[in-house]
Design a protein around this motif. Structure first.
Motif, PDB file in Angstrom:
ATOM      1  N   LEU A  13      10.237  32.581-109.156  1.00 26.79           N
ATOM      2  CA  LEU A  13      11.084  33.445-108.351  1.00 26.79           C
ATOM      3  C   LEU A  13      10.289  34.085-107.223  1.00 26.79           C
ATOM      4  CD1 LEU A  13      13.983  34.434-108.448  1.00 26.79           C
ATOM      5  CD2 LEU A  13      13.215  36.346-109.800  1.00 26.79           C
ATOM      6  N   GLY A  15       7.748  32.839-105.840  1.00 31.28           N
ATOM      7  CA  GLY A  15       7.174  31.867-104.921  1.00 31.28           C
ATOM      8  C   GLY A  15       5.729  31.528-105.200  1.00 31.28           C
ATOM      9  N   TYR A  38      24.435  22.761-108.518  1.00 28.38           N
ATOM     10  CA  TYR A  38      23.773  24.049-108.290  1.00 28.38           C
ATOM     11  C   TYR A  38      22.427  24.047-108.996  1.00 28.38           C
ATOM     12  CZ  TYR A  38      28.618  25.472-107.384  1.00 28.38           C
ATOM     13  OH  TYR A  38      29.895  25.543-106.910  1.00 28.38           O
ATOM     14  N   GLN A  39      21.456  24.705-108.343  1.00 25.66           N
ATOM     15  CA  GLN A  39      20.205  25.009-109.024  1.00 25.66           C
ATOM     16  C   GLN A  39      19.950  26.493-108.825  1.00 25.66           C
ATOM     17  OE1 GLN A  39      16.661  22.789-109.133  1.00 25.66           O
ATOM     18  NE2 GLN A  39      17.518  20.983-108.124  1.00 25.66           N
ATOM     19  N   THR A  40      19.569  27.179-109.879  1.00 23.63           N
ATOM     20  CA  THR A  40      19.291  28.613-109.779  1.00 23.63           C
ATOM     21  C   THR A  40      17.912  28.903-110.343  1.00 23.63           C
ATOM     22  OG1 THR A  40      21.635  29.009-110.158  1.00 23.63           O
ATOM     23  CG2 THR A  40      20.189  30.901-110.363  1.00 23.63           C
ATOM     24  N   VAL A  41      17.231  29.848-109.727  1.00 17.45           N
ATOM     25  CA  VAL A  41      15.970  30.342-110.278  1.00 17.45           C
ATOM     26  C   VAL A  41      16.156  31.810-110.614  1.00 17.45           C
ATOM     27  CG1 VAL A  41      13.519  30.737-109.860  1.00 17.45           C
ATOM     28  CG2 VAL A  41      14.634  28.742-108.865  1.00 17.45           C
TER      29      VAL A  41
ATOM     30  N   LEU B  12      17.711  18.859-101.207  1.00 20.71           N
ATOM     31  CA  LEU B  12      17.032  19.789-102.127  1.00 20.71           C
ATOM     32  C   LEU B  12      17.647  19.712-103.515  1.00 20.71           C
ATOM     33  CD1 LEU B  12      16.908  23.065-100.033  1.00 20.71           C
ATOM     34  CD2 LEU B  12      14.923  21.869-100.942  1.00 20.71           C
ATOM     35  N   LEU B  13      18.979  19.680-103.525  1.00 19.83           N
ATOM     36  CA  LEU B  13      19.713  19.697-104.779  1.00 19.83           C
ATOM     37  C   LEU B  13      19.412  18.455-105.610  1.00 19.83           C
ATOM     38  CD1 LEU B  13      21.815  21.498-106.098  1.00 19.83           C
ATOM     39  CD2 LEU B  13      23.575  20.116-105.033  1.00 19.83           C
ATOM     40  N   ALA B  18      11.175  19.371-102.585  1.00 24.20           N
ATOM     41  CA  ALA B  18      11.080  20.607-103.368  1.00 24.20           C
ATOM     42  C   ALA B  18      11.332  21.798-102.452  1.00 24.20           C
ATOM     43  CB  ALA B  18       9.709  20.713-104.033  1.00 24.20           C
ATOM     44  N   ASN B  19      11.781  22.888-103.050  1.00 21.40           N
ATOM     45  CA  ASN B  19      12.194  24.055-102.273  1.00 21.40           C
ATOM     46  C   ASN B  19      10.994  24.936-101.918  1.00 21.40           C
ATOM     47  OD1 ASN B  19      13.627  26.114-101.112  1.00 21.40           O
ATOM     48  ND2 ASN B  19      14.566  26.836-103.014  1.00 21.40           N
ATOM     49  N   ALA B  23      10.051  29.336-101.914  1.00 15.65           N
ATOM     50  CA  ALA B  23       8.848  29.907-102.507  1.00 15.65           C
ATOM     51  C   ALA B  23       8.115  30.775-101.489  1.00 15.65           C
ATOM     52  CB  ALA B  23       7.931  28.794-103.023  1.00 15.65           C
ATOM     53  N   ALA B  26      10.103  34.033-100.762  1.00 10.44           N
ATOM     54  CA  ALA B  26      10.012  34.983-101.871  1.00 10.44           C
ATOM     55  C   ALA B  26       8.679  35.711-101.847  1.00 10.44           C
ATOM     56  CB  ALA B  26      10.191  34.247-103.197  1.00 10.44           C
ATOM     57  N   VAL B  36      13.018  39.758-105.043  1.00 10.59           N
ATOM     58  CA  VAL B  36      13.926  38.621-105.123  1.00 10.59           C
ATOM     59  C   VAL B  36      14.268  38.413-106.591  1.00 10.59           C
ATOM     60  CG1 VAL B  36      14.187  36.149-104.757  1.00 10.59           C
ATOM     61  CG2 VAL B  36      13.006  37.536-103.052  1.00 10.59           C
ATOM     62  N   TYR B  37      15.547  38.506-106.936  1.00  6.97           N
ATOM     63  CA  TYR B  37      15.941  38.373-108.340  1.00  6.97           C
ATOM     64  C   TYR B  37      16.598  37.031-108.657  1.00  6.97           C
ATOM     65  CZ  TYR B  37      14.804  43.224-109.368  1.00  6.97           C
ATOM     66  OH  TYR B  37      14.134  44.392-109.573  1.00  6.97           O
ATOM     67  N   TYR B  38      17.134  36.380-107.640  1.00  4.36           N
ATOM     68  CA  TYR B  38      17.773  35.082-107.861  1.00  4.36           C
ATOM     69  C   TYR B  38      17.449  34.148-106.692  1.00  4.36           C
ATOM     70  CZ  TYR B  38      20.709  37.938-110.950  1.00  4.36           C
ATOM     71  OH  TYR B  38      21.154  38.805-111.907  1.00  4.36           O
ATOM     72  N   GLN B  39      17.296  32.863-107.018  1.00  2.00           N
ATOM     73  CA  GLN B  39      17.258  31.840-105.982  1.00  2.00           C
ATOM     74  C   GLN B  39      18.250  30.775-106.398  1.00  2.00           C
ATOM     75  OE1 GLN B  39      13.937  30.270-103.973  1.00  2.00           O
ATOM     76  NE2 GLN B  39      12.485  31.731-104.813  1.00  2.00           N
ATOM     77  N   THR B  40      19.058  30.317-105.456  1.00  2.00           N
ATOM     78  CA  THR B  40      20.040  29.286-105.757  1.00  2.00           C
ATOM     79  C   THR B  40      19.891  28.145-104.767  1.00  2.00           C
ATOM     80  OG1 THR B  40      21.537  31.025-106.470  1.00  2.00           O
ATOM     81  CG2 THR B  40      22.506  28.858-106.106  1.00  2.00           C
ATOM     82  N   VAL B  41      20.111  26.927-105.244  1.00  2.00           N
ATOM     83  CA  VAL B  41      20.163  25.769-104.359  1.00  2.00           C
ATOM     84  C   VAL B  41      21.553  25.177-104.463  1.00  2.00           C
ATOM     85  CG1 VAL B  41      19.223  23.494-103.818  1.00  2.00           C
ATOM     86  CG2 VAL B  41      17.719  25.272-104.707  1.00  2.00           C
ATOM     87  N   ARG B  48      31.455  24.912-102.274  1.00  2.00           N
ATOM     88  CA  ARG B  48      30.460  25.390-103.231  1.00  2.00           C
ATOM     89  C   ARG B  48      29.559  26.456-102.613  1.00  2.00           C
ATOM     90  NH1 ARG B  48      31.246  20.124-105.502  1.00  2.00           N
ATOM     91  NH2 ARG B  48      29.765  19.158-104.081  1.00  2.00           N
ATOM     92  N   LYS B  51      31.464  29.633-102.873  1.00  2.00           N
ATOM     93  CA  LYS B  51      31.403  30.153-104.244  1.00  2.00           C
ATOM     94  C   LYS B  51      30.089  30.878-104.510  1.00  2.00           C
ATOM     95  CE  LYS B  51      34.257  26.857-106.843  1.00  2.00           C
ATOM     96  NZ  LYS B  51      34.232  25.860-107.928  1.00  2.00           N
ATOM     97  N   VAL B  55      29.300  34.866-105.568  1.00  2.00           N
ATOM     98  CA  VAL B  55      28.473  35.330-106.687  1.00  2.00           C
ATOM     99  C   VAL B  55      27.374  36.251-106.173  1.00  2.00           C
ATOM    100  CG1 VAL B  55      26.808  34.599-108.438  1.00  2.00           C
ATOM    101  CG2 VAL B  55      28.939  33.305-108.130  1.00  2.00           C
TER     102      VAL B  55
END
Lengths: 415, 415
Positions: A13, A15, A38-41, B12-13, B18-19, B23, B26, B36-41, B48, B51, B55
């Motif tokens: 998270l 990095g 979806y991908q989440t970290v 990426l998905l 790689a993301n 990184a 963050a 940073v508490y969440y990372q989403t791809v 989507r 959506k 969130v």
């Protein structure tokens, strides 16, 4: 089926490390026809992981977590997913046996933390960890999404994906088809030219699909076929590969994700017992260092020359001073002399040479990226070719090395 | 303030890349105290992405998207975020001027797609793209979360983070404190030893914090201080750095994230006008190639020798056959002869030599990873040192190169 990947770990998270496990898992799922949307970290934080699970289960059929299965207090993924599912944790006997055996062999005392890694979610299928102790889970859920729990260390995660998870998903029919991919590797042709040559195939073919990808100095095509069984998928791939190679076969050098031009060329030289040397100016040893990465290269590579300064070209290769003085060091004549002399001095079958302007500054009035590559191949007349590479010093040097290897490949192919 | 990163892109998905942007972002946010508490791809899919925004806005104060600002039809991030915010898109004049100038200079006709990159969300602050055309956005929202839109190509994204986003966030007080980091680089000491030496500092100090990170053959420490202003933060860092260097200063070689041992050593050699060469067996040119990566190295590096086979050691370096025959090629004597002869032949101030077993097979009964590194330094008696490296052929070679550089560094430091 729609899948979602949740990577758990504060170091991801923040990095400190990139999410390479997630990328690998997404790739492997795509190959068996499972769509990752979806991908989440999320960090090692129980409340936030719970929130992420709540979001995921509303939109996905398969939720895969990575990380948080280890022995420390931070590692809570299994506990949280189990609670989320209303299941308890039970001991996986083979995983516990493995930990016990390790403790006995190394004469260590086990702590409760160690045994935590042998827990699995009740009613889940265990996924064996071939590179560590933390057992993985596949929890098949008829009423809601299914869950997969994978360990975070890449060596453990990747092996569990390949050996356990993918076979389980295939077996359980989470994929309607067999998906098979073959990667074709090309050198000496740009991505746009290759895509243009194959435009009708790429645009109109839905099975197999053809996905181009440009890397440094090379292009790969991933041909993926879906079919009821492996044999049929392979047939579909063969037909498409034939069409591709009929058009651009002269740039094709090998198959496979883990392959490289270096391996292909050096292994051909080893097979044919042809020895090679190099005289390097701007590349400063990078060609020789690159071929030195292939195990067994010593059979065909005695060594060679790094002649960065003009005096070194004169002293080590005995290139007449007047060649450099009259033609310039970045010249066809110098490149040919370097290759010819290197071959003669090392008594090899092949020699390549590199002279040019790595940059950032120009040299002899020639801009950065101007490179002459020479080749003395067996008893053929030595030749040299002019290239203009871009994108900075390291790219200029790296592309020079790849092009030198390609000059050898072309001559091997022509014999 | 709680931040969330959303990376947009099907490649990426699907794990094709790689993301790394996420990184990096963050890391930079953490340095200015933004959590940073969440990372989403998510893929290039409008529904989507919408959506994911729904969130995110419920749980975060700052939502940062990466990707989808380009000219193609897939690139829809700006359109979707604007719609989500109830804002329209307007032209950013400086970004449009830049595109127009480029078109005029290169005599290209612009399409509507090109100009799409000059659009920004109405009422947003534009973030200039120093490496491309797509403009970024910082949309400060009083009622809900603020939004940041960054481009996907890493060269564009990283530059925009450093030069535009972070200064804007600092200026706008999205960080209560100034956070300043300094990275210290160490060679020749393992992470566990360094951490043990500094255990009391690492465990008890909360400001500055000290974060160790182990890389190939080296360890870095990131010292981060928070304070009301830069001067006070720098003072705190200085005090901690002094304590660290008092204990382990002999292994310290330089500051900075982008620094390397190669740059430090070569730039010292250039400053002191000391020339260097090498004779390489197992490393096969990797040492010379590595120093060749530093611009300006030609002032101190004339070239050198790759002597992979024993004959080459004899022929190019005139090492007496009986040295290798009686002592072995992987021996102190051979390493010393290689360094001594390379220095004499190239008439440099310094020469290093590498002879050992890269693996995977053993050699002369010595296991893979056994390496002798020789050094002939100015008028000092030539020496050689034995090392045992692990983790496979490429690591053995790479660690040999780093260790060779460290032998030079130690001698430079001792003068």
């Amino acid at each position: 089926m729609n899948a979602e990947i949740i990577a758990v770990g504060t170091e991801l998270l923040l990095g400190q490390i990139a999410n390479t496990n997630g990328a690998y898992l997404a790739q492997k799922l795509a190959e068996i026809g499972v769509n990752v949307y979806y991908q989440t970290v999320v960090g090692d934080n129980p409340e936030r992981l719970e929130k992420v699970l709540n979001v995921a289960e509303k939109r996905s059929d398969l939720v895969l977590t990575i990380g948080g299965l280890g022995p420390t207090e931070d590692d809570l993924t299994k506990q949280i997913v189990a609670r989320h599912l209303g299941e308890s944790l039970v001991t996986d006997q083979p995983a516990k046996d493995k930990i016990d055996t390790y403790a006995a062999t190394t004469k260590r005392n086990l702590t409760a933390n160690n045994l935590k890694q042998a827990l699995k979610i009740d009613h889940a299928i265990s996924l064996t960890n071939h590179n560590g102790f933390a057992v993985g889970d596949l929890y098949v859920n008829e009423d809601g999404p299914s869950y997969v729990l994978l360990p975070g260390p890449p060596a453990e995660c990747l092996m569990m994906i390949d050996r356990e998870l993918i076979p389980q998903l295939k077996k359980r029919g989470h994929s309607n088809h067999v998906f098979i991919s073959r990667v074709l590797r090309f050198i000496g042709i740009g991505e746009s030219k290759l895509v243009t040559d194959l435009a009708d195939l790429i645009d109109h073919q839905t099975n197999p699909t053809i996905a181009p990808y440009a890397k440094m100095a090379e292009v790969t095509l991933r041909v993926t076929a879906a079919a009821q069984d492996e044999q049929r998928a392979n047939e579909l791939i063969e037909q498409t590969v034939d069409k591709i190679l009929k058009r651009d076969g002269q740039y094709f050098y090998g198959y496979g994700d883990d392959n490289s031009l270096t391996q292909v060329v050096i292994n051909q030289l080893i097979d044919r017992k042809l020895s090679v040397t190099a005289a390097e100016s701007l590349t400063a040893g990078e060609f020789q260092s690159t071929i030195g990465s292939v195990p067994g290269v010593s059979a065909v590579f005695p060594g060679g020359f790094v002649t960065y300064a003009n005096e070194a070209k004169h002293q080590l290769l005995e290139i007449p001073n007047d060649v450099i003085d009259t033609q310039g060091v970045v010249s066809k004549a110098t490149a040919i002399w370097m290759a010819k002399q290197a071959k003669a001095k090392m008594q090899t079958d092949i020699a390549v040479s590199f002279t040019g302007v790595a940059g950032p500054d120009e040299l002899e009035g020639q801009p950065a990226g101007t490179v002459w590559i020479g080749i003395a191949y067996r008893d053929q007349e030595p030749e040299a070719f002019l290239f203009h590479f871009t994108n900075g010093r390291q790219q200029v040097r790296a592309r020079s090395v790849m092009t030198g290897l390609d000059l050898i490949r072309q001559r091997l192919a022509a014999e």
